[in-house]
Each structure stands twice: as structure tokens, then as C-alpha cells.
Design a protein around this motif. Structure first.
Motif, mmCIF file in Angstrom:
data_model
loop_
_atom_site.group_PDB
_atom_site.id
_atom_site.type_symbol
_atom_site.label_atom_id
_atom_site.label_comp_id
_atom_site.label_asym_id
_atom_site.label_seq_id
_atom_site.Cartn_x
_atom_site.Cartn_y
_atom_site.Cartn_z
ATOM 1 N N ASP A 78 -4.244 -3.641 -5.797
ATOM 2 C CA ASP A 78 -4.516 -2.469 -4.956
ATOM 3 C C ASP A 78 -3.682 -2.495 -3.688
ATOM 4 O O ASP A 78 -3.564 -1.484 -2.980
ATOM 5 C CB ASP A 78 -6.012 -2.406 -4.591
ATOM 6 N N ARG A 98 -9.543 -3.146 2.018
ATOM 7 C CA ARG A 98 -9.932 -1.941 1.274
ATOM 8 C C ARG A 98 -9.357 -1.911 -0.156
ATOM 9 O O ARG A 98 -8.890 -0.895 -0.647
ATOM 10 C CB ARG A 98 -9.525 -0.661 2.033
ATOM 11 N N PRO A 120 -1.048 11.580 11.458
ATOM 12 C CA PRO A 120 -2.203 12.285 10.908
ATOM 13 C C PRO A 120 -3.073 11.389 10.027
ATOM 14 O O PRO A 120 -2.646 10.309 9.628
ATOM 15 C CB PRO A 120 -1.554 13.395 10.075
ATOM 16 N N ASN A 121 -4.253 11.897 9.745
ATOM 17 C CA ASN A 121 -5.175 11.148 8.891
ATOM 18 C C ASN A 121 -4.526 10.901 7.527
ATOM 19 O O ASN A 121 -3.861 11.759 6.982
ATOM 20 C CB ASN A 121 -6.490 11.929 8.672
ATOM 21 N N GLY A 122 -4.730 9.678 7.074
ATOM 22 C CA GLY A 122 -4.271 9.319 5.718
ATOM 23 C C GLY A 122 -2.788 9.079 5.623
ATOM 24 O O GLY A 122 -2.239 8.929 4.527
ATOM 25 N N SER A 123 -2.118 9.019 6.759
ATOM 26 C CA SER A 123 -0.666 8.805 6.704
ATOM 27 C C SER A 123 -0.319 7.332 6.451
ATOM 28 O O SER A 123 0.795 7.002 6.062
ATOM 29 C CB SER A 123 -0.027 9.289 8.006
ATOM 30 N N GLY A 124 -1.270 6.449 6.704
ATOM 31 C CA GLY A 124 -1.030 5.013 6.406
ATOM 32 C C GLY A 124 -1.049 4.116 7.623
ATOM 33 O O GLY A 124 -0.604 2.968 7.560
ATOM 34 N N LYS A 125 -1.622 4.604 8.759
ATOM 35 C CA LYS A 125 -1.642 3.802 9.991
ATOM 36 C C LYS A 125 -2.478 2.513 9.800
ATOM 37 O O LYS A 125 -2.040 1.406 10.168
ATOM 38 C CB LYS A 125 -2.224 4.644 11.164
ATOM 39 N N SER A 126 -3.655 2.741 9.239
ATOM 40 C CA SER A 126 -4.524 1.546 9.058
ATOM 41 C C SER A 126 -3.909 0.544 8.074
ATOM 42 O O SER A 126 -4.179 -0.663 8.131
ATOM 43 C CB SER A 126 -5.909 1.957 8.568
ATOM 44 N N ASN A 127 -3.081 1.096 7.179
ATOM 45 C CA ASN A 127 -2.403 0.175 6.231
ATOM 46 C C ASN A 127 -1.542 -0.839 6.991
ATOM 47 O O ASN A 127 -1.354 -1.975 6.551
ATOM 48 C CB ASN A 127 -1.526 0.965 5.253
ATOM 49 N N ILE A 154 -0.500 -3.206 -3.668
ATOM 50 C CA ILE A 154 0.879 -2.850 -4.018
ATOM 51 C C ILE A 154 0.954 -1.327 -4.212
ATOM 52 O O ILE A 154 0.018 -0.708 -4.743
ATOM 53 C CB ILE A 154 1.298 -3.579 -5.317
ATOM 54 N N LYS A 157 1.129 2.065 -5.475
ATOM 55 C CA LYS A 157 0.704 2.434 -6.830
ATOM 56 C C LYS A 157 1.581 3.519 -7.456
ATOM 57 O O LYS A 157 1.397 3.887 -8.608
ATOM 58 C CB LYS A 157 -0.747 2.921 -6.787
ATOM 59 N N GLU A 171 -8.017 2.279 16.132
ATOM 60 C CA GLU A 171 -8.978 3.334 16.532
ATOM 61 C C GLU A 171 -10.270 2.743 17.114
ATOM 62 O O GLU A 171 -11.364 3.204 16.832
ATOM 63 C CB GLU A 171 -9.280 4.263 15.347
ATOM 64 N N HIS A 174 -5.821 8.051 17.953
ATOM 65 C CA HIS A 174 -5.651 9.516 18.008
ATOM 66 C C HIS A 174 -5.871 9.988 19.441
ATOM 67 O O HIS A 174 -5.745 11.162 19.735
ATOM 68 C CB HIS A 174 -6.696 10.214 17.109
ATOM 69 N N LYS A 223 0.830 -1.212 0.000
ATOM 70 C CA LYS A 223 0.000 0.000 0.000
ATOM 71 C C LYS A 223 0.864 1.261 0.000
ATOM 72 O O LYS A 223 1.717 1.418 -0.877
ATOM 73 C CB LYS A 223 -0.971 -0.061 1.191
ATOM 74 N N GLN A 262 -10.208 -0.361 11.676
ATOM 75 C CA GLN A 262 -10.871 0.932 11.923
ATOM 76 C C GLN A 262 -12.366 0.806 11.603
ATOM 77 O O GLN A 262 -12.747 0.219 10.594
ATOM 78 C CB GLN A 262 -10.251 2.003 11.030
HETATM 79 P P1 ATP Z 1 -6.848 7.987 9.339
HETATM 80 O O1 ATP Z 1 -6.161 8.484 10.549
HETATM 81 O O2 ATP Z 1 -7.630 9.041 8.705
HETATM 82 O O3 ATP Z 1 -7.523 6.780 9.568
HETATM 83 P P2 ATP Z 1 -4.609 6.535 8.311
HETATM 84 O O4 ATP Z 1 -3.409 7.031 8.847
HETATM 85 O O5 ATP Z 1 -5.165 5.307 8.901
HETATM 86 O O6 ATP Z 1 -5.740 7.645 8.295
HETATM 87 P P3 ATP Z 1 -4.646 4.962 5.967
HETATM 88 O O7 ATP Z 1 -6.088 4.758 5.786
HETATM 89 O O8 ATP Z 1 -3.874 3.870 6.582
HETATM 90 O O9 ATP Z 1 -4.428 6.314 6.807
HETATM 91 O O10 ATP Z 1 -3.971 5.275 4.644
HETATM 92 C C1 ATP Z 1 -4.616 5.725 3.606
HETATM 93 C C2 ATP Z 1 -3.550 6.237 2.717
HETATM 94 O O11 ATP Z 1 -2.851 5.231 2.109
HETATM 95 C C3 ATP Z 1 -4.202 7.002 1.627
HETATM 96 O O12 ATP Z 1 -3.513 8.275 1.523
HETATM 97 C C4 ATP Z 1 -4.006 6.221 0.403
HETATM 98 O O13 ATP Z 1 -3.804 7.006 -0.761
HETATM 99 C C5 ATP Z 1 -2.791 5.488 0.709
HETATM 100 N N1 ATP Z 1 -2.814 4.306 -0.079
HETATM 101 C C6 ATP Z 1 -3.703 3.311 0.047
HETATM 102 N N2 ATP Z 1 -3.421 2.366 -0.868
HETATM 103 C C7 ATP Z 1 -2.300 2.780 -1.552
HETATM 104 C C8 ATP Z 1 -1.540 2.245 -2.595
HETATM 105 N N3 ATP Z 1 -1.812 1.069 -3.141
HETATM 106 N N4 ATP Z 1 -0.502 2.936 -3.055
HETATM 107 C C9 ATP Z 1 -0.164 4.104 -2.522
HETATM 108 N N5 ATP Z 1 -0.840 4.662 -1.557
HETATM 109 C C10 ATP Z 1 -1.925 4.022 -1.062
#
Ligand code: ATP
Length: 758
Positions: free
Chosen positions: A63, A57, A32-39, A65, A67, A690, A721, A12, A147
Motif C-alpha cells: 500500500d 495508513r 489542496p485536500n488529497g494532493s499528498g501532503k500527509s504522504n 508503493i 498503485k 495540520e 491550511h 504512495k 494529521q
Molecule cells: P488533506 O489536505 O485532505 O489532508 P493531503 O494533501 O494530506 O489531503 P494525502 O492524505 O497525503 O492528502 O493523500 C492522499 C492521496 O494520496 C489520496 O488521493 C490517495 O489516493 C493517494 N494515495 C495514497 N496512497 C496511494 C498509493 N499507494 N498510490 C497512489 N496514490 C495513493
């Protein structure tokens, strides 16, 4: 197993290799949000073998790997590795139990292909699942709360919830074992069926070969019996033949020699007897007969001549006398046909004399005189007839008779008579001489005949002895033929015996002899013939081939029988194991459910400050048709489906339906249950993404307190958070989105974390 690190490469948003070391009981991941924690949480699911891309997801494997971004190129594969420290001292059925460190790996390619590894070696997903099952990490992933899934356990169906509970209770390993045992049982049953079919298939052949072997054995027995009979028989027969042979030639030659001699003698006799009466005698006899016949005729003529002359003289003398007496008297003239009485009397007298002579000769059997007498009679009759036609009975003129002329004539007649008498006398003499000659020849002939009779007698004797000798010879020949035939039969029987029992037939030469008895020998042969027939009945069986084939086929049969027995044993063992597993599953489940309920109650009251919470085992019937007969309507079997329901009773509230709880209440209830489930068989780690999102401050504190309790048995990775939660962590990873568009981590020191938390 104890989780030590997770490594993400190309997964991801984690384009670059990123390692999260999990060294402390509670590790926080913040950012922060969207930084990749849930990944990161999804990376855990991924490496543990999650098959649902959707739950991570994504739509396709690609998806997962990286991107690509402004600064980084798209990657072709994603890889996650999870490393555990393994306690090798603990008893574990896992094949990796002896490894001090175990690293699970999963790699996915753009085309969706996956590769799994354990300690770098390629394995199947199944192997990963097996390893996890041994370490209380079930497929339900109840220990990874993603999450928004805080209340997942409340949302789940009764069936799914039951699976989560089963996972939590560590029953997966038993189920896995049960499944494996069932698979083995299926294989065992299939093998058994196959072995039984194979055995049934070869059974007729085995039976056939068995009979053939029995035949072979019977044949061997009979041959051995036959060998015994043969040995005695041939020993006796050979000895007897020698005895017969020693007698035969001498007998035969002697008889033959004797016969030759006799035959020669007979030939000689035959040759000598073949000539009839000696020629001389025969000739003499014929000559004598001819002479006699001629003499007889001449004698008859002479007699007749004498008689005629005598008659004529007598008549003339009477005539002269009468003439002297009557002188000049006329000659008596007779009428034609009247015979003078004197003449008739004289004729009658003579005929009577001859007749008497004939009778006398006939009576005295002097037959040889008879022809002469008959001739004399004939001559006399002829003379009388001549007289009747003579001039004496002619009419003569009465005149004076010239006596002197008559006397002259008388003298002439007398002279003729003398001559005739002399001739008759001479002829009679010659005749008697001829008769003497005849008698002599007859005598000679008789003597000869006497001699030849002797010869015939001798010949008869010779013939008799020849017949006897021929009889003896043919008897001898019969004996010789019999002997020859017996010898030939002996040879033929010996040859046949050699074919039937082989060279051991010649052992008869070592067999002890007994007194020869033909009857016993015949009986012995009959027995041999009967045995031969029985051996013939058995027919020709290729012993080596049949034995070999029988050994092979019965070996296969035995092998199959052993296999079936082994399989039956395996089946029985598996059934026992399965029964035990089912019992274990049932009891463990019941006990585990009880324990979970106790913890659930405890956590629930801790969270809510009272109330009741409980998991209840539900069972409901589901109707389904039998698989075998889809069209059968009546033949339905009842199947039950069990599940787990949740009942809660909040303090001071009457609400009991979990659907009627608030978001926070649902989250707390769910957390209480999840934590309770983690208490029975604590998993190596719990991921809480979370889970605290919906909690207010006071509840967050309660949540934080429980985290500490949970971390005693499992390592916790909390994505949050929430500052309260952060304050409960021992290590923090900050995740940020790098300038190149990929996730990046930075380790935050605990102090900094605490400061960050405050
Ligand atoms: P939040 O705090 O809002 O939950 P988070 O830290 O958990 O956010 P994630 O949901 O883990 O964030 O990560 C989502 C991010 O990972 C998105 O910015 C998304 O673009 C990125 N992402 C997901 N899949 C891929 C991929 N295959 N390649 C590159 N980036 C990806």
C-alpha cells in the motif's frame, strides 16, 4: 545533524522522484485536500524505520508503493531517502560521525520486503535506529505529529508518554547502549558458562596428564639417579672383571696340567697293581702244597709201615726168644677178645708218645707238624685194630714152633723194615725239601707283597694329590663359572641399563675408579634394583606424546582460564557501564523531566495566558508470576511500571482532567507539551501535519509565535491550511495532484507564499 532534503520515489502518491529541499528553519507544505501532503509526513516515518504500516495508513507494505493511475503504471517499489548535513566536529559515538553528509534510505517491495541503506550501503534497521538514537530521533516519533494526532501525546498511555519523554530527552541512546551492554553481558555470561563447562570438562584430563607429567619428571629424576649409580657400578664392575680375568686362565691351566700328570701316574699304578701275585709264585705255591700233601700222605704211610714192621719184628723177636726159651711149648692161645698185655702196654706207650708230641707241637705252635702226627696216631690206631683182627689173636693150635721159619720171616721183615725206613727217610727228606721250597716261595711272596704295599702308598699319595688338584680345579672352575656368570650378568645389566637410560649408560667408562669392595658393589646393585622397581612402578609413559598432549590440553585450559578472566573483566566493566548508564538514565530523566516541565509551564501559560501544566511520574505495581515456575501461585514477584501523567489547570477554570478539555484546548495543551519536549534535546526536525487544524485565529497566532521559537533549534516542516501558520514559514512547497494522478510539487516563493497566505 541537520535535515537538508527528503526524496520520494514511488512512495504512495509520489510516483515520480520528488525532492523536498529543507533549507530554511520553517518549511511549509501546502496544497489542496488529497494532493499528498500527509504522504510526505508518512515518508518521513517510513524512512526512519516505522514498522507499523497501519500508522502510515496502509494494510500491507504494497500500500506504500504507488498503485498506478490512468496515466501512470503501478510501481514495483517505493523508495524514500532522507539527507542530513553532519557536523563532523561534534563528538558522536555513531560510526557515521565522520561523514559530512548522511543519507538514510529505505526501499520497500511489493512483497513487503524492505531494504535499508546509509549512504547507499545496505544496512540493518538496527543500524538506522542506532544512528537516529545518537541524533535525538527516537522510535516513538514524537517529533512527527501526523494529521489528527495533535493531541496524540494526551491520548497516549502513561507508559507510551514516558517513552515519548525518554525519546525527547535523548535517552534512547543510553537505553540503546544499556540494551547493547545487556546483550553483550548475556553473550559474556554465556561464553563464561561455556568456557567454564569446557574447563570443567577438560579438568580431569588436565589432572590426569599433569600426573603423567609428574610421573615423567619423577621417572627422569630416577633415571638420572640410576645413571649415576650405574656409572659407578659398571666402572667398578668392569675393572674388577678385568682383574679377575687376568688371574683366571693361568691358575686353571696349571692345575689342569698337573692333574693330567697325576691322573696318568695313577693310571699307570692302577694298571700295574691290577695284576695279582705273579703267576709263577702262585703256581709254585700250589705245586708245593700239592707235593707237600702227597709227601705227607706217603710219609704217613711209610711211618705206619715202619711202625707196623717194627711192631711185627718186635713181636716176632719176642716170639722167637720165647720159643727158644720154651721150645716146643704151645703157642699161647688166647681167647677171642682178650688182648695180650704186652701188646696193650706197647699200644698205650705209643699213643702216649704221639699224644705228647702233639701237645708239644701245639704248645710251640708248630701246627704244620700236627697233621702228620694226627695221621701217625690214626695209623697207629689202625695198626692196633689190624693186630686185634690178625692171626695173632686167633686161636692157634698148640704145636711146636718152627723157630727157623720165624727167624727167616724175621729177617724178611727186617729187610722190609730197612727198606721201609729208607723210604721213610727219603720221604722225610723230600718233605723237608718241600717245606724249604715252601718257605722260599713264601719269602718270595712276602717280598712281592712288600713291593706292592709301597706302590699302594705311592698311589695313595697320588690319589690324595689328585683329589687336592680336583678340588683346586673345581674351585678354579667355580671361579671361572662365577667369572663367566659375572661377565654375562654385567653384559645383561649393561644392556638393560641402555634400555632404561639410553646410550648415556656408556659414560661409565669415564667414571673415576675407587678401591674395589664387593660389599659396596653389592649395595650399589641393590640400590640399582630398588630404583629399577620404582621406575617400573611408574610404568611406560610416552613422554613426547604426553608432553605434547599436556601442552595442548593445558594450553587450552590456560586459554579458557584467560578467557574466563577476560570475560569476568568484561562482565565487571559491562556491569559498571550498565550501572553508570542506569544512573545517567535516571538522573538525565529526572533533570530532563524537570526541564520539560519548566518549558511546558512556559508554553502552556503562553498559549492559555496563565494556568498550570505539569508532567508527573507515576509508578504502579503490576503483579506477575515468576517465569521459572508458572504453576507456583505463592511465589510472585512485584514489578513496578512507571509512566508519565499530565496534569493541567486552565486559567479561570476548575477543569483539571485533560479528558474534559475542548478540542482546541487539547490541541494547545498538546502543542505546548510537544514543544516543551522538543526544547531539551531538540531533534533535527519536527513534522507538524495540520497540528493547527483545530485552532481559532487567536490561538493560531500564538501557535505561529511558538513555531518561530522552536525553529531556533529544529527544522520545522509544517503541513497546513492555516494562513497564519503559512505566514511563519520561510519556504513553501505546493503539492498538487497531477493530471496523470500522481502528486507533484511546486516550490512557492516566500513572497508568493506571503501573498498566498494573505
Ligand atoms: P488533506 O489536505 O485532505 O489532508 P493531503 O494533501 O494530506 O489531503 P494525502 O492524505 O497525503 O492528502 O493523500 C492522499 C492521496 O494520496 C489520496 O488521493 C490517495 O489516493 C493517494 N494515495 C495514497 N496512497 C496511494 C498509493 N499507494 N498510490 C497512489 N496514490 C495513493
Amino acid at each position: 545533524m541537520e535535515l537538508t532534503k527528503i526524496e520520494l520515489t514511488g512512495f504512495k502518491s509520489f510516483a515520480k522522484k520528488t525532492v523536498f529541499r529543507i533549507d530554511t528553519p520553517v518549511t511549509g507544505i501546502v496544497g489542496p485536500n488529497g494532493s499528498g501532503k500527509s504522504n510526505v509526513a508518512e515518508a518521513f516515518r517510513f524512512v526512519l524505520g516505522e514498522q507499523s504500516v497501519k500508522s502510515m495508513r496502509g494494510k500491507t507494505g504494497a500500500d506504500l508503493i504507488f498503485k498506478g493511475s490512468k496515466g501512470l503504471a503501478q510501481m514495483s517499489r517505493a523508495k524514500v531517502e532522507l539527507t542530513f548535513k553532519n557536523d563532523t566536529s561534534q563528538e558522536n559515538e555513531s560510526p557515521y560521525a565522520s561523514f559530512s553528509e548522511i543519507t538514510l534510505g529505505r526501499e520497500i517491495y511489493a512483497d513487503g520486503a524492505n531494504e535499508y541503506t546509509i549512504n547507499g550501503s545496505k544496512v540493518r534497521l538496527k543500524d538506522i535506529q542506532e544512528l537516529l538514537a545518537h541524533n535525538n530521533i527516537g522510535a516513538s516519533h514524537h517529533h512527527i505529529i501526523s494529521q489528527g494526532e495533535a493531541d496524540r501525546v494526551l491520548h497516549a498511555s502513561v507508559k507510551d508518554r514516558k517513552e515519548m519523554v525518554q525519546d525527547a530527552l535523548g535517552l534512547r541512546v543510553y537505553e540503546w547502549r544499556l540494551k547493547e551492554a545487556d546483550k553483550k553481558l548475556t553473550v559474556v555470561l554465556a561464553n563464561m558458562r561455556e568456557a567454564e563447562i569446557s574447563r570443567r570438562e577438560i579438568a580431569p584430563h588436565v589432572q590426569f596428564l599433569k600426573k603423567q607429567i609428574e610421573k615423567v619428571q619423577k621417572g627422569t629424576e630416577l633415571r638420572s639417579e640410576l645413571a649415576g649409580l650405574y656409572h659407578t657400578y659398571f666402572a667398578q664392575e668392569e675393572a674388577h672383571l678385568h682383574e679377575l680375568e687376568s688371574k683366571e686362565p693361568k691358575d686353571f691351566e696349571d692345575i689342569k696340567k698337573h692333574l693330567d700328570e697325576v691322573t696318568k701316574k695313577i693310571q699307570l699304578h692302577r694298571e700295574s697293581s691290577r695284576t695279582s701275585l705273579p703267576e709263577e709264585i702262585t703256581k709254585n705255591l700250589i705245586k708245593n702244597q700239592d707235593a707237600l700233601r702227597a709227601l705227607e700222605i706217603r710219609k704217613g704211610s711209610a711211618v705206619r709201615a715202619v711202625i707196623g714192621l717194627e711192631t711185627e719184628i718186635r713181636i716176632l723177636e719176642e716170639t722167637i726168644q720165647d720159643a727158644g726159651n720154651k721150645n716146643q711149648e704151645e703157642t699161647e692161645v688166647f681167647e677171642d677178645g682178650v688182648v695180650p698185655r704186652k701188646e696193650a702196654v706197647l699200644f698205650a706207650q705209643e699213643v702216649r708218645d704221639i699224644h705228647e708230641k702233639i701237645i708239644w707241637r701245639f704248645d710251640h705252635k708248630e701246627f704244620q707238624e700236627l697233621p702228620a702226627l694226627l695221621n701217625l696216631l690214626k695209623a697207629r690206631v689202625h695198626s692196633f685194630e689190624s693186630f686185634l683182627t690178625s692171626k695173632h689173636v686167633q686161636k692157634i693150635p698148640t704145636s711146636r714152633i718152627d723157630v727157623s721159619a720165624l727167624t727167616q720171616k724175621l729177617q724178611a721183615l727186617k729187610a722190609s723194615l730197612e727198606k721201609a725206613a729208607q723210604e721213610e727217610k727219603e720221604l722225610a727228606h723230600s718233605f723237608s725239601q718241600a717245606l724249604e721250597e715252601k718257605a722260599r716261595i713264601e719269602q718270595e711272596k712276602d717280598a712281592y707283597r712288600e713291593n706292592s704295599l709301597e706302590g699302594e702308598r705311592a698311589l695313595f699319595e697320588l690319589e690324595k694329590s689328585r683329589t687336592e688338584l680336583l678340588g683346586k680345579l673345581s674351585l678354579a672352575e667355580v671361579k671361572i663359572n662365577q667369572l663367566r656368570e659375572r661377565k654375562e650378568r654385567f653384559e645383561a645389566e649393561l644392556a638393560e641399563g641402555a634400555v632404561l637410560i639410553g646410550s648415556s649408560i656408556f659414560q661409565y667408562k669415564n667414571t673415576a675408579l675407587t678401591a674395589f669392595d664387593q660389599h659396596v658393589q653389592d649395595e650399589q646393585r641393590k640400590k640399582i634394583e630398588r630404583l629399577k622397581l620404582r621406575i617400573e612402578d611408574i610404568g611406560v609413559v610416552n613422554v613426547d606424546e604426553v608432553t605434547k598432549e599436556f601442552e595442548s590440553v593445558s594450553g587450552r585450559d590456560q586459554f579458557l582460564a584467560n578467557e574466563i578472566r577476560d570475560l569476568e573483566e568484561s562482565k565487571a566493566k559491562l556491569e559498571v557501564v550498565m550501572a553508570e548508564l542506569r544512573t545517567t538514565l535516571a538522573t538525565t530523566f529526572d533533570k530532563g523531566l524537570e526541564t520539560i516541565n519548566a518549558h511546558f509551564q512556559k508554553f502552556f501559560t503562553t498559549m492559555f495566558g496563565g494556568g498550570d501544566a505539569k508532567l508527573i511520574l507515576t509508578e504502579r505495581e503490576k503483579r506477575s508470576r515468576t517465569k521459572d515456575d508458572e504453576e507456583s501461585v505463592g511465589d510472585e514477584e512485584k514489578e513496578t511500571e512507571t509512566g508519565i501523567d499530565v496534569t493541567v489547570s486552565l486559567p479561570h477554570k476548575k477543569v483539571k482532567d485533560i479528558n474534559m478539555l475542548s478540542g482546541g484546548e487539547r490541541a494547545l495543551t498538546s502543542i505546548a507539551l510537544l514543544f516543551a519536549m522538543s526544547q531539551v534535546n531538540p531533534p533535527p526536525f519536527l513534522i507538524l501535519d495540520e497540528t493547527d487544524a483545530a485552532l481559532d485565529e487567536s490561538n493560531a497566532k500564538k501557535y505561529g509565535a511558538v513555531l518561530n521559537e522552536l525553529s531556533e533549534h529544529s527544522k520545522l516542516i509544517v503541513i497546513t491550511h492555516n494562513r497564519e501558520t503559512m505566514s511563519r514559514t520561510h519556504a513553501l512547497y505546493g503539492v498538487t495532484l497531477d493530471i496523470d494522478g500522481s502528486s507533484r510539487i511546486l516550490s512557492v516563493k516566500l513572497d508568493e507564499a506571503n501573498a498566498y497566505a494573505k
